[in-house]
Write an enzyme that holds these catalytic residues in place. Structure first.
Site, PDB file in Angstrom:
ATOM      1  N   ASP B  94      41.085  38.636  44.973  1.00 49.45           N
ATOM      2  CA  ASP B  94      41.897  37.749  45.786  1.00 49.45           C
ATOM      3  C   ASP B  94      40.944  36.923  46.658  1.00 49.45           C
ATOM      4  O   ASP B  94      39.811  37.329  46.916  1.00 49.45           O
ATOM      5  CB  ASP B  94      42.863  38.583  46.635  1.00 49.45           C
ATOM      6  N   ASP B 273      49.944  43.252  41.251  1.00 45.29           N
ATOM      7  CA  ASP B 273      49.106  44.147  42.047  1.00 45.29           C
ATOM      8  C   ASP B 273      49.901  44.516  43.280  1.00 45.29           C
ATOM      9  O   ASP B 273      50.774  43.747  43.714  1.00 45.29           O
ATOM     10  CB  ASP B 273      47.807  43.471  42.498  1.00 45.29           C
TER      11      ASP B 273
END
Lengths: 378, 378
Positions: B94, B273
């Site tokens: 990320d 996720d």
């Protein structure tokens, strides 16, 4: 006979010996180290890891802790600790004598037993030799320990003498209780007496002779590594080894550092346990074949070599010092797991290596250089 | 092309599809769930366990956390995160956009980027799209995310619009920076744009169209599961799936419960996720094939059935509910490990099962009964 013991090698120049302990849950090569699973779990390590990554063949648990949590009812409902925790190899339980002495909030000792308060909630409990045998029946370990009084390390002679004699009378009651009761889960359990007597030679000898007279399957040496100097610990251990039956396993309780263990193997000890590999591991102290590491130190930040490439352990081989340091600095739970597994793998390897060196006839010279190497700070 | 994506099955009655994502670190079957290893470690779980016990084929890490610890220098010296943590399968990182928004002590956003203070020591840092691309080059994940602004879930239309447009301008700068720089470790990295626009349909559609115009290898849907009602989350996810390229993987960031995931697979999402399986696991909340368990409850004290007998996971099969409850009650670290492994194994199994049901043509009916079963409280 619940357990058997065969000595296969006697070192020619020291008291060291190598053998096999046989229990209903499997065989264990001696000398061996027992990882400590206080409440039925070796802290931060799973039973699969204990077996596959560490190579442990036996573990230890504590009667005092298991009695408080999960309690005897749950353990009986599970049909014993092996089932409860999912561990099919041998288990040894300590009797709670030492834990009552070191952990309980307050305790009152008399002939009958020990009244103490739980370290968890302050609730009051009475441990007698009979009760402790009953609890250990419910736990169902292969090897169980006699209920002993553990006097402070600095006790005066008269206190130590009275305490040792009380421990002897309690041993009688433990044996009697076991004779009157049956094992609960279809396999035998065997009782080890515990030798006490502080650092007084005559008391230790008397205690050894009393223990030996019971002709138990093995004997334990208690009350050491409680603050006495290292050389005194070795001296008393040697004395006890010389006065305990040579054909029975000798178990030195709660000892110790890697070098303590190697020296005591040299004196004739066969069995060890200690919280040091896990407790120190959780504080970032690693025992390796090259020496002692404080993994939190900045110097490991970019050391991308394995934690220890010499051990037969995937954790020690796979993860780097830099990564393990990062986990400790970032307060990651995985750091506690990896450090604990590595340290236990080191202990397990070390005792196997000691055995191998004995068989090869090199134990004493290997021990001297190993002690020097293992204790140096990196 | 750093990654490839082939769709192998389209569900006949829903938006669900099954395919294969191919990276230089291996293939991953879609739809898939990525365990979150924030600072390069899935909390309480080793990389061996992630692979062998859980069956994870890919993991996620966070640029924000890795930049602060261990830092770019250490990651570059290690030649990337895969090497540093000992994980040879694919990794997605990320961008830090969401973490700066949710974790940093204070932040100041302008056209250039975000000035923020570290949640660890209060130190000041500037993240720009260029800097975040450079950090992600140093980390070396297979899939990297664009640097986005994450406005609060309840933002007004004008704020959300301006924010989305800023995210679009930052996307240009991310792409430009990547074009000007090379991967550092000999394998390509691919950038996913992140769709924003809060719950405003026209903004979401505009954001999808803008992302699609970049012809990236995949596209992410951000800014959901930040407090909006569940039905709104589904509505916006459906809208985005319908407006993102059908031949590229769609990644719904940070979602969610098992039933959230099943519903969103149904809408056409391929990648997920969430910290939920590990975070909730550490609090004693277990997701099982029979429903949700609070393992601390007294009712499990003597339940000696496996945690979940239906999962292909040795932890879920081997340990009992009673033992896991005991570990939580006694505050044992192993409890955190076992609960985390079990929950991640459940998530991994669930996404594989969803794929299998798709291939068998039963996805929709299976999903309906699975959602009902998985979300009930036991």
């Amino acid at each position: 006979m619940p357990i058997g013991f065969q000595i296969e090698y006697h070192d020619v120049v020291s008291g060291a010996r190598a053998g096999t302990l046989t229990t209903k849950h499997g065989k264990v090569s001696t000398p061996f180290f027992m990882p400590v699973g206080t409440v039925g779990s070796v802290k931060a390590v799973s039973q699969q890891q204990l077996s596959a990554d560490i190579g442990a063949e036996i573990m230890l648990s504590n009667t005092y802790h298991l009695y408080l949590r999960p309690g005897v009812d749950v353990l009986q409902a599970a049909r014993g600790l092996h089932n409860f925790i999912g561990w099919s190899k041998p288990i040894l339980t300590d009797s709670g004598g030492y834990q009552v002495f070191s952990l309980a909030q307050s305790r009152k000792i008399n002939e009958q037993g020990v009244m103490f308060q739980s370290h968890i909630d302050g609730s009051r409990h009475l441990f007698t030799p009979e009760k402790v045998m009953d609890i250990q029946r419910s736990i169902g370990a292969d090897i169980i320990m006699a209920f002993d009084e553990c006097p402070p390390g600095q006790s005066e002679y008269l206190y130590a003498k009275n305490s040792m004699e009380l421990t002897n009378r309690w041993l009688e009651r433990c044996i009697k209780r076991l004779d009157e009761t049956d094992d609960l889960y279809g396999y035998g359990q065997t009782l080890f007496p515990i030798v006490q007597g502080n650092t007084y030679h005559d008391l230790r000898i008397a205690s050894c002779e009393y223990a030996a007279s019971k002709n138990a399957d093995g004997n334990a040496i208690g009350g050491l590594s409680v603050g006495e100097p290292e050389n005194v610990m070795y001296e008393i251990t040697a004395l006890c080894c010389n006065n305990l039956p040579a054909d029975k396993p000798r178990y030195l309780m709660g000892v110790g550092t890697p070098w303590n263990i190697l020296e005591c193997i040299n004196l004739g000890v066969d069995m060890f346990d200690c919280v040091m590999p896990t407790r120190n591991g959780r504080n970032g102290m690693l025992f390796t074949t090259h020496g002692v590491i404080n993994i939190k130190n900045k110097k490991w930040a970019t050391d991308f070599s394995p934690i220890d490439e010499s051990l037969p352990c995937t954790v020690s081989n796979h993860y780097t010092k830099a990564y393990l340091r990062h986990l400790f600095v970032a307060d990651e739970l995985l750091g506690l797991q990896l450090a604990s597994i590595h340290n236990l793998a080191f202990y397990t390897w070390m005792l196997r290596e000691a055995r191998k060196q004995m068989v090869d006839g090199n134990f004493l010279s290997w021990k001297s250089s190993a002690v020097e190497q293992f204790r140096q700070r990196l």
